[in-house]
Scaffold this active site. Structure first.
Site, mmCIF file in Angstrom:
data_model
loop_
_atom_site.group_PDB
_atom_site.id
_atom_site.type_symbol
_atom_site.label_atom_id
_atom_site.label_comp_id
_atom_site.label_asym_id
_atom_site.label_seq_id
_atom_site.Cartn_x
_atom_site.Cartn_y
_atom_site.Cartn_z
ATOM 1 C CB ILE A 124 -0.987 -0.017 1.180
ATOM 2 C CG1 ILE A 124 -1.905 -1.234 1.054
ATOM 3 C CG2 ILE A 124 -1.807 1.264 1.236
ATOM 4 C CD1 ILE A 124 -2.927 -1.374 2.160
ATOM 5 C CG ASP A 125 3.846 2.361 3.001
ATOM 6 O OD1 ASP A 125 3.118 3.316 3.288
ATOM 7 O OD2 ASP A 125 4.369 1.628 3.857
ATOM 8 C CB ALA A 126 4.720 0.242 -3.338
#
Length: 400
Positions: free
Chosen positions: A173-175
């Site tokens: 999700i960060d990516a």
């Protein structure tokens, strides 16, 4: 020759830390932006210490930081120091983009919020990455990748039915958020070229992952079907799009059409896959998936994963043995694409040669390029402050 990359000449002031924001800034840095990373002198970006390797963590150069630190400059300033805050305000006044991933209101309390800075620099593109956005009932709530994997429904579809949900093996999700934020900033800069106006970009992690999961969420919102744990079953639902055990490991296969199915049967010398009337079409194959799997795994069990991979690749059947990270990096395709950027021991902070993944795309010309290694904490503080016109006394005051 002048730098032909798209963001050459643009300055990005980067207050982000950990993964999502630094990954967004990395995309702009690879495409030529001068990314000035503003960090606290007391340790800097937390990602600098996020490593099981104590030496790298102690040196503030953990792999988690290095991976997103390419082409950036590091300025270490205490924003509670009025002189440092004034210097950063001057930096923002001359910038094109500000990236930050604090909770809503933090930058305002520092006196460096969007409204105040946009008044000084009306063409500023400001991107705020948060868990849930600037408004709404969850605005301001703490959010890390793992929490969002659970909240978004991602974990409800990831894992084995008999074992329960699992999180993805990396900060997916960060990516996803970082790439969405970088795209949004690029779009806002193009918009500015047309309108002359700056922009505030609100980039929440929750929104990003739901967008990435669009086809899966549509199963519910359109068809009324609630997705569940699918194990390693491919999204096509074909019984030959799954993980299969072999003699020395596992092979993930994606035989999704008739040509691939027939090629699979020939490649592993299992004519019964096409001759048995139970497997005459996809409905029959799905109805008898257990028997189909037994035949495939019986043949796979006679071979090593590499042989199966080679046979299926030669036959045009998408498949791969399950590799570890070293094997993935050693694939000849990686070298051919020039995907890894190599740094020598003199690059600073690490004390040994190392390599990092570069841009995930290329241009015919003027494309992404690695020009400098990840910075040690505060490496560029004095140089950047001098660029702002500060004299020796002002620099000492800002850095004190």
């Amino acid at each position: 020759m002048a730098d032909q990359r798209p963001f050459a000449g643009y300055r990005v002031v980067d207050f982000t830390r950990v993964v999502s924001g630094p990954y967004a800034a990395l995309q702009l840095a690879l495409l030529g932006a001068d990314v000035v990373k503003v960090e606290s002198p007391a340790g800097g970006d937390e990602a600098r210490q996020m490593s099981p390797d104590p030496a790298l963590a102690e040196a503030d150069m953990a792999p988690a930081f290095l991976a997103n630190g390419i082409n950036k400059r590091s300025v270490a300033l205490d924003l509670k120091n009025p002189a440092a805050r004034d210097a950063v305000e001057t930096l923002i006044q001359g910038a094109d983009v500000v990236l930050e991933n604090f909770r809503p209101g933090v930058m305002d309390r520092l006196g460096l919020g969007y409204a105040a800075m946009a008044a000084l620099n009306p063409k500023l593109v400001w991107c705020a990455i948060t868990g849930f956005g600037q408004t709404g009932p969850r605005a301001g709530a703490a959010a890390y990748d793992a929490r969002l994997q659970a909240m978004s429904g991602l974990m409800s579809i990831t894992g084995q039915p008999e074992a329960g949900p699992v999180r993805a093996g990396y900060a997916v999700i960060d990516a996803a958020t970082g790439m969405a934020a970088a795209f949004a900033v690029a779009a806002a800069l193009l918009q500015r070229e047309r309108t002359g106006r700056g922009q505030f970009v609100d980039a929440p992690m929750f929104d990003a992952i739901l967008s990435h999961m669009g086809p899966t969420t549509a199963e519910w919102t359109v068809a009324g079907l609630k997705p569940g744990l699918a194990g390693n079953q491919g999204t096509s639902g074909r019984p030959t799009a799954n993980l299969f055990r072999c003699r020395d490991g596992f092979v993930m296969m994606a035989a999704n059409n008739e040509r691939q199915y027939a090629a699979l049967a020939a490649a592993i010398e299992a004519p019964e896959l096409v001759e048995d009337p139970r497997f005459a079409d996809w409905n029959g194959r799905k109805a008898h998936a257990h028997d189909l799997r037994a035949i495939i795994e019986a043949r796979f069990g006679e071979m090593d994963a590499r042989e199966i991979e080679d046979r299926l690749e030669a036959a045009g059947v998408p498949a791969s043995r399950v590799r570890d990270i070293p094997e993935a990096i050693d694939d000849p395709q990686v070298a051919h694409r020039g995907l890894m950027a190599a740094f020598d021991a003199a690059s600073g902070g690490v004390g040994k040669p190392y390599s990092l993944v570069g841009a995930p795309f290329s241009f015919a010309w003027g494309g992404p390029k690695v020009t400098s290694p990840p910075p040690t904490l505060g490496r560029d503080t004095e140089a950047v402050l001098r660029e702002l016109g500060l004299d020796d006394a002002a620099i000492r005051s800002a850095m004190s």
